[in-house]
Design a protein around this motif. Structure first.
Motif, mmCIF file in Angstrom:
data_model
loop_
_atom_site.group_PDB
_atom_site.id
_atom_site.type_symbol
_atom_site.label_atom_id
_atom_site.label_comp_id
_atom_site.label_asym_id
_atom_site.label_seq_id
_atom_site.Cartn_x
_atom_site.Cartn_y
_atom_site.Cartn_z
ATOM 1 N N PRO A 90 46.044 36.666 37.741
ATOM 2 C CA PRO A 90 45.947 36.539 36.273
ATOM 3 C C PRO A 90 46.370 37.843 35.594
ATOM 4 O O PRO A 90 46.118 38.942 36.109
ATOM 5 C CB PRO A 90 44.460 36.250 36.040
ATOM 6 C CG PRO A 90 43.966 35.695 37.339
ATOM 7 C CD PRO A 90 44.761 36.388 38.406
ATOM 8 N N ASP A 128 46.023 32.714 32.821
ATOM 9 C CA ASP A 128 44.759 32.577 33.545
ATOM 10 C C ASP A 128 44.961 32.131 34.983
ATOM 11 O O ASP A 128 44.237 32.534 35.890
ATOM 12 C CB ASP A 128 43.855 31.554 32.836
ATOM 13 C CG ASP A 128 43.080 32.180 31.696
ATOM 14 O OD1 ASP A 128 43.266 33.388 31.450
ATOM 15 O OD2 ASP A 128 42.292 31.474 31.054
ATOM 16 N N LYS A 129 45.953 31.279 35.169
ATOM 17 C CA LYS A 129 46.216 30.731 36.513
ATOM 18 C C LYS A 129 47.692 30.397 36.599
ATOM 19 O O LYS A 129 48.249 29.792 35.679
ATOM 20 C CB LYS A 129 45.366 29.475 36.740
ATOM 21 C CG LYS A 129 45.626 28.748 38.047
ATOM 22 C CD LYS A 129 44.733 27.518 38.159
ATOM 23 C CE LYS A 129 45.135 26.633 39.329
ATOM 24 N NZ LYS A 129 45.125 27.323 40.619
#
Length: 208
Positions: A109, A88-89
């Motif tokens: 991402p 996600d990050k």
């Protein structure tokens, strides 16, 4: 009249207790199923490899100031056969003896499927970063040796995917040691435009 009200309240309390008990049992069963599936699948952490680093600038001034501009190539592999990974990050940066010497560079991402491999090549840089006094002796030693030991790090958030189930977010910490010559020496590197590319093939430590 008061007797009927008390009877009605008693029934309501019993119904609420039954609902609460059913919810607890249902939650326990769901949790047990998740734990059993997790134990059967035996999830493994992603593996990372620092493949190379192209140095465009890596200079240390007499006042213990580091300037760094480099492009790294990092390979990430998902070793699981039934679990996918959502990144996600993810941010890349470099440190010197635990002191951050470059800015964060964000990696877009991405979803990593079963047994899949991803390759990232971010640029990381920092200009005229003062070295902490307690790192001055190590930096002077590295200068005399003609090479500097950096640590390339990636930090971010990951989620696991099993079938249609997606877990919550977990913190990911990746640490890759890199021993790189100072002054852009061509002795052990390959000239790439205005930079020198060094093959490192360095395994990274990973914690989730």
């Amino acid at each position: 009249m008061s007797g009927k009200c008390s009877h009605h309240k008693s029934k309501l309390r019993k119904a609420l207790r039954k609902c609460c008990a059913c919810l607890l049992v249902f939650s326990f069963i769901i949790l047990l199923v998740i734990l059993l599936v997790w134990a059967i699948l035996q999830p493994k952490k992603p593996t990372f490899l620092l493949q190379d680093a192209t140095i465009f600038a890596l200079n240390v001034s007499a006042t213990n100031v580091i300037s760094t501009t480099l492009q790294i190539t990092v390979l990430s592999r998902n070793p699981n056969s039934q679990i996918g990974v959502y990144y996600d990050k993810l941010d890349a940066f470099a440190t010197y003896h635990s002191q951050q010497i470059t800015y964060y560079t964000s990696i877009p991402p991405v979803y990593q499927d079963h047994k899949d491999l991803n390759i990232w090549s971010p640029f990381i840089y920092g200009n005229d970063v003062p070295v902490a006094p307690f790192n001055g002796l190590a930096l002077a030693q590295d200068q005399s040796n003609g090479a500097i030991k950096l640590t390339v790090k990636l930090e971010g958030l990951v989620k696991w995917k099993v079938g249609s189930f997606v877990s919550g977010r977990y913190h990911l910490h990746v640490s890759c040691p890199a021993y790189i010559p100072l002054g852009n020496s061509e002795a052990n590197g390959i000239v790439i435009g205005t930079g020198i590319k060094y093959q490192l093939s360095q395994s990274c430590s990973v914690s989730v």
